[in-house]
Design a protein around this motif. Structure first.
Motif, PDB file in Angstrom:
ATOM      1  N   SER A 189       0.804  -1.323   0.154  1.00  0.00           N
ATOM      2  CA  SER A 189      -0.157  -0.267  -0.047  1.00  0.00           C
ATOM      3  C   SER A 189       0.669   1.426  -0.110  1.00  0.00           C
ATOM      4  O   SER A 189       0.521   2.307  -0.717  1.00  0.00           O
ATOM      5  CB  SER A 189      -0.965   0.059   1.532  1.00  0.00           C
ATOM      6  N   ILE A 190       2.035   1.347   0.859  1.00  0.00           N
ATOM      7  CA  ILE A 190       2.695   2.304   0.712  1.00  0.00           C
ATOM      8  C   ILE A 190       3.390   2.568  -0.732  1.00  0.00           C
ATOM      9  O   ILE A 190       3.631   3.787  -1.177  1.00  0.00           O
ATOM     10  CB  ILE A 190       4.033   2.307   1.737  1.00  0.00           C
ATOM     11  N   VAL A 191       3.968   1.436  -1.226  1.00  0.00           N
ATOM     12  CA  VAL A 191       4.641   1.792  -2.788  1.00  0.00           C
ATOM     13  C   VAL A 191       3.304   2.190  -3.702  1.00  0.00           C
ATOM     14  O   VAL A 191       3.591   3.061  -4.492  1.00  0.00           O
ATOM     15  CB  VAL A 191       5.156   0.501  -2.951  1.00  0.00           C
ATOM     16  N   VAL A 192       2.309   1.742  -3.590  1.00  0.00           N
ATOM     17  CA  VAL A 192       1.220   2.129  -4.428  1.00  0.00           C
ATOM     18  C   VAL A 192       0.887   3.499  -4.465  1.00  0.00           C
ATOM     19  O   VAL A 192       0.630   4.426  -5.122  1.00  0.00           O
ATOM     20  CB  VAL A 192      -0.325   1.335  -4.258  1.00  0.00           C
ATOM     21  N   LYS A 193       0.752   3.883  -3.193  1.00  0.00           N
ATOM     22  CA  LYS A 193       0.473   5.383  -2.724  1.00  0.00           C
ATOM     23  C   LYS A 193       1.402   6.318  -3.221  1.00  0.00           C
ATOM     24  O   LYS A 193       1.362   7.587  -3.467  1.00  0.00           O
ATOM     25  CB  LYS A 193       0.240   5.565  -1.133  1.00  0.00           C
ATOM     26  N   ALA A 194       2.899   5.956  -3.088  1.00  0.00           N
ATOM     27  CA  ALA A 194       3.978   6.707  -3.287  1.00  0.00           C
ATOM     28  C   ALA A 194       3.820   6.920  -4.887  1.00  0.00           C
ATOM     29  O   ALA A 194       4.166   7.996  -5.257  1.00  0.00           O
ATOM     30  CB  ALA A 194       5.371   5.984  -3.090  1.00  0.00           C
ATOM     31  N   LEU A 229       2.983  10.528  -7.466  1.00  0.00           N
ATOM     32  CA  LEU A 229       4.285  10.851  -7.991  1.00  0.00           C
ATOM     33  C   LEU A 229       4.269  12.087  -8.824  1.00  0.00           C
ATOM     34  O   LEU A 229       5.020  12.592  -9.348  1.00  0.00           O
ATOM     35  CB  LEU A 229       4.801   9.554  -8.724  1.00  0.00           C
ATOM     36  N   GLY A 230       3.137  12.341  -9.272  1.00  0.00           N
ATOM     37  CA  GLY A 230       2.885  13.494 -10.347  1.00  0.00           C
ATOM     38  C   GLY A 230       2.695  13.172 -11.692  1.00  0.00           C
ATOM     39  O   GLY A 230       2.842  13.888 -12.558  1.00  0.00           O
ATOM     40  N   ASN A 255       8.163  10.290  -0.756  1.00  0.00           N
ATOM     41  CA  ASN A 255       6.830   9.413  -0.719  1.00  0.00           C
ATOM     42  C   ASN A 255       6.799   8.021  -0.133  1.00  0.00           C
ATOM     43  O   ASN A 255       6.049   7.994   0.765  1.00  0.00           O
ATOM     44  CB  ASN A 255       6.314   9.224  -2.097  1.00  0.00           C
ATOM     45  N   LEU A 256       8.063   7.625  -0.170  1.00  0.00           N
ATOM     46  CA  LEU A 256       8.302   6.306   0.445  1.00  0.00           C
ATOM     47  C   LEU A 256       8.983   6.553   1.854  1.00  0.00           C
ATOM     48  O   LEU A 256       9.582   5.539   2.577  1.00  0.00           O
ATOM     49  CB  LEU A 256       9.109   5.576  -0.410  1.00  0.00           C
ATOM     50  N   ARG A 281      11.727  11.287 -11.634  1.00  0.00           N
ATOM     51  CA  ARG A 281      11.059  11.727 -10.385  1.00  0.00           C
ATOM     52  C   ARG A 281      11.641  10.870  -9.037  1.00  0.00           C
ATOM     53  O   ARG A 281      10.920  10.571  -8.009  1.00  0.00           O
ATOM     54  CB  ARG A 281       9.375  11.619 -10.442  1.00  0.00           C
ATOM     55  N   ARG A 282      12.871  10.539  -9.242  1.00  0.00           N
ATOM     56  CA  ARG A 282      13.502   9.730  -8.193  1.00  0.00           C
ATOM     57  C   ARG A 282      13.335  10.327  -6.693  1.00  0.00           C
ATOM     58  O   ARG A 282      12.843   9.725  -5.755  1.00  0.00           O
ATOM     59  CB  ARG A 282      14.793   9.452  -8.462  1.00  0.00           C
TER      60      ARG A 282
END
Length: 705
Positions: free
Chosen positions: A232-237, A241-242, A296-297, A289-290
């Motif tokens: 869920s954290i990866v998907v949200k990040a 991402l923009g 975000n992570l 966008r690294r």
């Protein structure tokens, strides 16, 4: 007779009228400040109370627990809805379609049809269930009464009392009445407590899911630095991402956005996950966008690496544990294992660790080497570690030119057959001739009979940018530095790159802050193993590693200068690189100078003894008188001791063993003998200049005669 009157006291009369009297000004006291209105004081008190930490903590706690209950109800309702309807299957179908996976979409559609069929079957059964239930109750009641009566008959026969026939039936009726009374007593409190228990259950669900805004969470939860990486954290990040197309696709997927993710695997001091991007989203958009992805992570930029595996439209994320990359990786096996050996052809040098924590082993067999990076990032240490390992192979010969000359390679005195150390043009000339001698050795080996094997000859030039930037010329006016076909150092490097590998004549170069001027394109592309420490720009990263590696995710320009010392991005066939990637990041072992000297001594013990030349012998002979004139500079006179020091610095081999007697003899023969000044022996510039002029005039006259 006149009398003089003497006044013993000062006059007390007032001053004469013409004397101005002293005027005292009385300043009235300042009026008291007006009292602060009550509403102002009340407002200040309210503001202080509202902004007090205790008040804010109380508000956060109240909001947090209220939202836990509210959102917990939403979560339970969503789960109940998903369990009773086909919404879960529909979300999966939309997610598969958004990801372009038609096979998965068809599979989920089949599951949805089976679910609907089973639900329809259950609903049809409900139409017949009242009649079936009534029949079941009647049959059950009749059977129960029959069993109880039969049990009573048995009891009556046993006791001889006819009334015992209904005793089991009466006991059962009394038990049922007791249960009814218990329910009557408990029912009222249960109705009162039940809602609170239900709210507590919803609160527990919301609390486990942290279903509240970040500002309302406890301090230890709000500071989510280094929180574990979950799907869920990866998907949200990725959603935040923009990238509009990516955000829309994830929104359409709903909770099924995790279908983009492969399994999250533990990889060294972090985790690794492959992300299959939806159609319309390119890998470049994620790579560019690294920093935002890392934030975000809840990670720093240097703790997230993005590479491209073989699968199309897929990025591989390696996410470090928070702070793990700032910890040292431990000593080199060269320091800890005294039994370590080296094999040029079959062995691999223990260089460090990759990001997974696995040993990074580099093969040096028939590979040209280039290590570059900004100053003071560990370039020399990384290059020296490889040479120290290879020194344990007795067949390897080293010829080393260190164009910095601060003693980083002193331990190779007695290991290398040539050791040049210094930054001057003279040292560049010697380094160039060392590489040219390597070209001659290469040509000799190439002309040997087929099948002849040759030991490795390593031509190592540290700070090679000094050689490429050298402005000195030889007698034929050829530049030693530069990148033209007439440049001697450049030409020698290109010749070795072209054919040296076949006969084990290899060129290793270390250079800093690469540009087209101090690291020409043809030379850097001739290296089989290219490694880069931290760099300033992406263009420098492309110079160091090549376009393919950078386009594949290599980013030495994103390493932190001064903090990621010893961390290299390596592009080479001599190191194990994950399939589909063009480079690998290696955290090299640091070997201190003292440890390097100890390792070098161990390597020397394996050899019969090596005589190290500290300069390349050339045909030209030094002119002592001209050298003396050059070291005098513009001073009118210089102490003889200082002249000897300057001559030794100019050429250690020619003047390193000179004594004051040698200097005096040369000057006396030229007619410019030293003399005393203030009680100390000095050399006069005018005398040396006249001696040179006289010698030149005599030479001209002899030539004319």
């Amino acid at each position: 007779m006149s009398e003089n009157v003497v006044h013993l006291h000062k006059p007390t009369d007032p001053p004469p009228p013409e004397t101005a009297p002293t005027v005292l000004t009385v300043v009235p006291d300042a009026p008291p400040a007006p009292p602060v209105p009550l509403w102002v004081r009340s407002g200040r008190a309210l503001k202080s109370a509202a902004t007090h930490e205790s008040t804010r903590a109380t508000v956060r706690a109240a909001a947090r627990h209220s939202l836990y209950t509210l959102n917990g109800g939403r979560i339970v309702a969503r789960r109940a809805w998903d369990g009773r309807t086909g919404s879960r299957y529909e979300r999966m179908i939309r997610a598969a379609e958004a990801a372009g996976n038609l096979e998965a979409a068809e599979e989920w559609e089949e599951r949805l049809q089976r679910f609907r069929a089973a639900r329809h079957h259950r609903r049809m059964d409900l139409l017949h269930s009242p009649v079936e239930a009534a029949k079941g109750v009647a049959v059950g009641a009749g059977m129960s009464i029959g069993v109880l009566v039969a049990l009573g008959i048995v009891m009556a026969l046993n006791t001889g009392h006819v009334g015992d026939v209904i005793t089991p039936l009466t006991a059962t009726i009394d038990f049922i009445a007791l249960l009814i009374r218990i329910v009557q007593v408990v029912w009222g409190p249960a109705l009162a407590i039940g809602p609170f228990l239900a709210l507590l259950a919803l609160w527990s669900v919301g609390r486990k899911q942290q279903a509240a805004p970040n500002w309302a969470l406890p301090a230890n939860v709000r500071s989510d630095e280094g929180e574990p990486i979950t799907p869920s954290i990866v998907v949200k990040a990725l959603r935040d991402l923009g990238v509009p197309a990516l955000a829309r696709a994830i929104k359409e997927m709903g909770d099924a956005g995790a279908s983009m993710l492969g399994p999250i695997r533990i990889a060294g001091c972090g985790v690794e996950v492959d992300v299959t991007l939806p159609s319309g989203v390119s890998t470049v958009e994620v790579q560019n966008r690294r920093r935002k992805l890392a934030e975000n992570l809840t990670r720093h930029e240097h703790e997230v690496f993005i590479t491209l595996p073989q699968a199309a439209r897929t990025v591989r994320l390696w996410i470090a544990d928070s702070g793990a990359l700032d910890e040292p990786i431990g000593p080199s096996p060269l320091v800890t294992d005294e039994s370590l050996t080296a094999d040029y052809a079959k062995g691999r040098a223990p260089w460090g660790q990759d990001l997974r924590g696995d040993a990074a082993l580099l093969s040096l067999y028939q590979r040209m080497l280039l290590v570059t990076g900004l100053s003071n990032q560990g370039k020399t240490a990384a290059l020296r570690a490889l040479a120290l390992w290879l020194a344990f192979d007795r067949s390897a010969e080293f010829r080393i030119a260190d164009l910095k000359g601060v003693g980083d390679w002193d331990m190779f005195d007695g290991l290398a057959t040539v050791l040049i150390q210094g930054p001057t043009d003279e040292h560049v000339i010697e380094a160039t001739e060392m590489v040219e001698d390597g070209v001659e050795e290469m040509n000799r080996r190439l002309q040997a009979p087929p099948g002849t094997t040759f030991p490795p000859l390593i031509l190592l030039v540290d700070e090679a940018q000094v050689a490429f930037m050298c402005p000195a010329r030889d007698e034929q006016k050829r530049f030693y530095g530069g990148s033209k076909a007439t440049s001697r150092y450049f030409t020698a490097c290109r010749k070795i790159h072209n054919q040296g590998r076949a006969v084990n004549v290899l060129l290793w170069q270390g250079t800093q802050d690469p540009t087209d001027q101090n690291l020409p394109k043809l030379v850097r592309e001739g290296a089989h193993t290219r490694a880069s420490l931290a760099l300033g720009t992406e263009s420098q990263a492309r110079m160091a590693l090549g376009d393919k590696a950078v386009d594949g995710g290599a980013a030495p320009h994103l390493l932190r200068q001064g903090l990621d010392q010893g961390t290299l991005v390596v592009a080479s066939s001599g190191i194990d690189i994950p399939a589909g990637q063009a480079s690998i990041t290696v955290r090299t072992h640091y070997i201190s100078t003292d440890d390097a000297k100890e390792i070098a001594n161990q390597a020397k013990a394996l050899r019969d003894g090596v005589t190290t030349l500290h300069a390349i012998e050339r045909d030209e002979k030094r002119d002592p008188l001209a050298d003396i004139a050059s070291v005098l500079g513009t001073a009118s006179r210089v102490l003889t001791a200082d002249v000897l020091k300057r001559l030794s610095a100019l050429s250690e081999d020619a003047y390193g063993t000179w004594t004051p007697g040698d200097l005096k003899r040369v000057l006396e023969d030229a007619g410019a003998e030293p003399y005393k000044s203030d009680g100390r022996m000095v050399v006069g510039r005018d005398r040396v200049s006249r001696a040179l002029a006289n010698r030149d005039n005599e030479g001209s006259a002899s030539a004319a005669g």
